[in-house]
Structures are given as C-alpha cells and as structure tokens.
Design a protein around this motif. Structure first.
Motif, PDB file in Angstrom:
ATOM      1  N   ARG A 283     119.902  16.335 -32.825  1.00 40.05           N
ATOM      2  CA  ARG A 283     119.934  16.604 -31.395  1.00 40.05           C
ATOM      3  C   ARG A 283     118.720  15.981 -30.734  1.00 40.05           C
ATOM      4  O   ARG A 283     117.673  15.795 -31.367  1.00 40.05           O
ATOM      5  CB  ARG A 283     119.996  18.101 -31.129  1.00 40.05           C
TER       6      ARG A 283
ATOM      7  N   VAL B 100     126.904  26.529 -19.938  1.00 44.00           N
ATOM      8  CA  VAL B 100     126.761  25.227 -20.575  1.00 44.00           C
ATOM      9  C   VAL B 100     128.140  24.588 -20.675  1.00 44.00           C
ATOM     10  O   VAL B 100     129.095  25.227 -21.116  1.00 44.00           O
ATOM     11  CB  VAL B 100     126.154  25.362 -21.988  1.00 44.00           C
TER      12      VAL B 100
ATOM     13  N   PHE C 202     120.866  24.423 -22.885  1.00 44.51           N
ATOM     14  CA  PHE C 202     121.344  23.851 -24.153  1.00 44.51           C
ATOM     15  C   PHE C 202     120.215  23.701 -25.154  1.00 44.51           C
ATOM     16  O   PHE C 202     120.389  23.946 -26.344  1.00 44.51           O
ATOM     17  CB  PHE C 202     121.997  22.495 -23.880  1.00 44.51           C
ATOM     18  N   SER C 203     119.050  23.281 -24.682  1.00 40.80           N
ATOM     19  CA  SER C 203     117.932  23.022 -25.591  1.00 40.80           C
ATOM     20  C   SER C 203     117.462  24.290 -26.298  1.00 40.80           C
ATOM     21  O   SER C 203     116.723  24.207 -27.276  1.00 40.80           O
ATOM     22  CB  SER C 203     116.783  22.379 -24.838  1.00 40.80           C
TER      23      SER C 203
ATOM     24  N   ALA D 172     125.537  17.852 -22.999  1.00 46.92           N
ATOM     25  CA  ALA D 172     125.588  19.178 -22.400  1.00 46.92           C
ATOM     26  C   ALA D 172     125.061  19.155 -20.978  1.00 46.92           C
ATOM     27  O   ALA D 172     124.087  18.450 -20.674  1.00 46.92           O
ATOM     28  CB  ALA D 172     124.762  20.157 -23.230  1.00 46.92           C
ATOM     29  N   SER D 173     125.717  19.905 -20.126  1.00 44.13           N
ATOM     30  CA  SER D 173     125.185  20.137 -18.782  1.00 44.13           C
ATOM     31  C   SER D 173     124.631  21.550 -18.749  1.00 44.13           C
ATOM     32  O   SER D 173     125.075  22.411 -19.499  1.00 44.13           O
ATOM     33  CB  SER D 173     126.287  19.975 -17.731  1.00 44.13           C
TER      34      SER D 173
ATOM     35  N   ASN E 236     116.911  17.096 -27.413  1.00 38.36           N
ATOM     36  CA  ASN E 236     116.899  18.073 -26.325  1.00 38.36           C
ATOM     37  C   ASN E 236     116.450  17.459 -24.997  1.00 38.36           C
ATOM     38  O   ASN E 236     116.842  17.943 -23.935  1.00 38.36           O
ATOM     39  CB  ASN E 236     116.012  19.257 -26.693  1.00 38.36           C
TER      40      ASN E 236
ATOM     41  N   SER F  28     120.756  23.868 -18.155  1.00 32.91           N
ATOM     42  CA  SER F  28     119.379  23.780 -18.634  1.00 32.91           C
ATOM     43  C   SER F  28     119.115  24.555 -19.915  1.00 32.91           C
ATOM     44  O   SER F  28     118.036  24.465 -20.474  1.00 32.91           O
ATOM     45  CB  SER F  28     118.437  24.283 -17.550  1.00 32.91           C
TER      46      SER F  28
ATOM     47  N   ASN G 149     119.565  16.412 -23.624  1.00 34.78           N
ATOM     48  CA  ASN G 149     120.621  17.434 -23.642  1.00 34.78           C
ATOM     49  C   ASN G 149     121.839  16.954 -24.433  1.00 34.78           C
ATOM     50  O   ASN G 149     122.988  17.165 -24.025  1.00 34.78           O
ATOM     51  CB  ASN G 149     121.053  17.788 -22.215  1.00 34.78           C
ATOM     52  N   THR G 150     121.583  16.329 -25.552  1.00 32.72           N
ATOM     53  CA  THR G 150     122.656  15.711 -26.326  1.00 32.72           C
ATOM     54  C   THR G 150     122.526  16.051 -27.808  1.00 32.72           C
ATOM     55  O   THR G 150     121.426  16.046 -28.359  1.00 32.72           O
ATOM     56  CB  THR G 150     122.642  14.185 -26.150  1.00 32.72           C
TER      57      THR G 150
ATOM     58  N   TRP H 134     117.963  25.339 -32.552  1.00 34.92           N
ATOM     59  CA  TRP H 134     117.604  24.832 -31.231  1.00 34.92           C
ATOM     60  C   TRP H 134     116.510  23.774 -31.304  1.00 34.92           C
ATOM     61  O   TRP H 134     116.522  22.802 -30.548  1.00 34.92           O
ATOM     62  CB  TRP H 134     117.174  25.981 -30.323  1.00 34.92           C
TER      63      TRP H 134
END
Length: 127
Positions: free
Chosen positions: A72, A2, A29-30, A24-25, A74, A27, A77-78, A53
């Motif tokens: 957040r 990540v 992060f969520s 976030a880059s 998800n 998959s 991804n932020t 999460w």
C-alpha cells in the motif's frame, strides 16, 4: 466513509503476472487494515491477502503465498496486489476491502470484518 475502486485486472496466460490497484476515496483509508478477496463462479468469497494500516505486516492465504504480494501507499490512498506465477485456479473476481478501523494492530482475514468493499474486477488466467 471509504469508497474503493479496483483496476488492473484482465486476461493473462498461466505463468504470467498482473498488478491490481485499489484506489480509495476518503481520508480514513490510511488508518484501515486493507484486504483482497476473490470469488470464483459457484464458490464462496475467499480471503487472499491483508495488510496492516502501516504496511508493516502482511498475511496471505496459503494458496497464494510466495506468488502474490500485497502493498500500500498511504500517501496515494492506494493499495496494490502484485500477482506472479498465475494459475488457472486464480481465475476469479477480485475485491479490495477496508476494515474501517483506526490504527488497529490486527490484520483481518474474515470478510465480515471488512466494512468497505470495491465493486470487484475480473482476473482470468488461461491454461
């Protein structure tokens, strides 16, 4: 893996507001607990806030409780941190972090429990 990139910092007067974002880059992060930390000159990095999460639970340092809100999205991804009623003592470099876990029920508060870190962004509050 990540990668995290913060934005939204800057200079603001005491009593003002800022909204930090952490994109976030990758998959996973969520699935991670996300946190915000800060480090002022000459001081150790300190915990500010964290979010589960799912976004269903949050935790704050006493120094920011009632003034900062972590959230957040998800799907994007932020992660975010809305900072209101800012004080000069909030001046620091702010870092977002992800713990690398998968759907953990725990909220992390110790820096050593976070695997991924952003590069940090400056927040300066003038009196």
């Amino acid at each position: 893996q990540v990668q995290l990139v913060e934005s939204g910092g800057g200079l603001v007067q005491a009593g003002g507001s800022l909204r930090l974002s952490c994109v976030a880059s990758g998959s996973t992060f969520s699935r991670n607990c996300m946190g915000w930390f800060r480090q002022a000159p000459g001081k150790e990095r300190e915990f500010v806030a964290a979010i589960k999460w799912s976004g269903s639970r949050t935790y704050y340092a006493d120094s920011v409780k009632g003034r900062f809100t972590i959230s957040r999205d998800n799907a994007k991804n932020t992660g975010y941190m809305q900072m209101n009623s800012l004080k000069p003592e909030d001046t620091a470099v702010y870092y977002c972090a992800a713990d690398g876990s998968y759907y953990s029920d725990s909220i992390r508060v110790a820096a050593r429990e976070f695997r991924y870190w952003g590069q940090g962004i400056q927040v300066t509050v003038s009196s």
